[in-house]
Design an enzyme around this catalytic site. Structure first.
Site: not given
Length: 263
Positions: A6-9, A11-12, A161
């Site tokens: 999982i990338t960007g794991a 936070s959020g 974005y």
């Protein structure tokens, strides 16, 4: 059970999904940009199951390629990739930002990085078929301008974005065609609208939904066979921007992508 990156794991949505998956018995590989935060998260996850940390700045494509190599070497059994990391609209009125490679930042992190990471991990995923790629997109989609993919004219953070998320959706559909018959599925989803995340708060938007709301769709796509080349709104099959299904648009996007990655 699967081995899932999982990338960007840290936070959020990514953090929530990581805990749900490790509690279900999966081996969870968490990526973050900050070494301390990523290692700390992996430590918390290991109290619940099997987890490992990987650190890279996705704004550097060299680091993305290194990340793919490190994950493939350490976990040749990898069978699920969740491209979750992303950069939001930015603060209202903020100017155009560049990645380490000089690309427009949102295009670099939200689109080019997942493309490069996926390409780097495809040999492993194909070897472990049935395997899955989950691209966390957005309902906010705006066709990329092939003549100005780096958004050098009339820049706007929200549009930047939306262009990056359109590109990710169109790329998902093209990749699904390429992977047809390999046992590797790839899908894209809008997890939930304006989740309560740092990205949304930075944009000065009042959250509409929770990360738990958004996690349901990601978890379903990561752990179940739901076909390939599809777009989901949460857990419901939906339609992406119509232009993302246009073969001509996808062909131009592929050409622009190759040019950007060769630069």
């Amino acid at each position: 059970m699967s081995t899932i990156l999982i990338t960007g794991a840290t936070s959020g949505l990514g953090r929530y999904v990581a805990f749900e998956l490790v509690r279900s018995g999966h081996v969870v590989l968490v990526h973050g940009r900050d070494a301390d935060r990523t290692e700390r998260l992996a430590g918390e996850l290991r109290s619940e199951g099997d987890a490992e940390a990987f650190v890279a700045d996705l704004a550097s494509l060299a680091q993305v390629r290194e990340l793919a190599g490190h994950v493939a070497d350490a976990h040749p059994e990898l069978d699920v990739l969740v491209n979750n990391a992303g950069v939001g609209f930015g603060t209202p009125g903020a100017g155009r930002e560049l990645s380490a490679d000089g690309h427009e930042l949102r295009l670099a992190v939200n689109y080019l990085a997942p493309v490069v990471l996926t390409r780097g991990l495809l040999p492993v995923l194909r070897a472990n078929a049935p395997a899955r790629i989950v691209n966390v997109g957005s309902a906010g989609q705006e066709p990329l301008v092939a003549e100005d993919p780096e958004f050098t004219r009339g820049y706007d953070g929200v549009s930047a974005y939306c262009r990056s998320k359109f590109a990710l959706a169109a790329h998902t559909f093209a990749l699904a065609g390429e992977l047809d018959g390999t046992g590797v599925s790839v899908n894209v989803l809008h997890p939930a609208t304006y989740m309560d995340t740092a990205m949304v708060r930075e944009a000065d938007v009042t959250p509409w939904s929770t990360v738990a709301d958004g996690a349901a769709g990601v978890l379903a796509l990561a752990t179940r066979d739901l076909g390939s080349g599809r777009y989901f709104d949460g857990t419901s099959p939906a339609r992406a921007h119509e232009a993302a299904y246009d073969p001509g648009v996808r062909k131009r996007l592929a050409a622009v992508t190759d040019q950007l990655l060769a630069a």
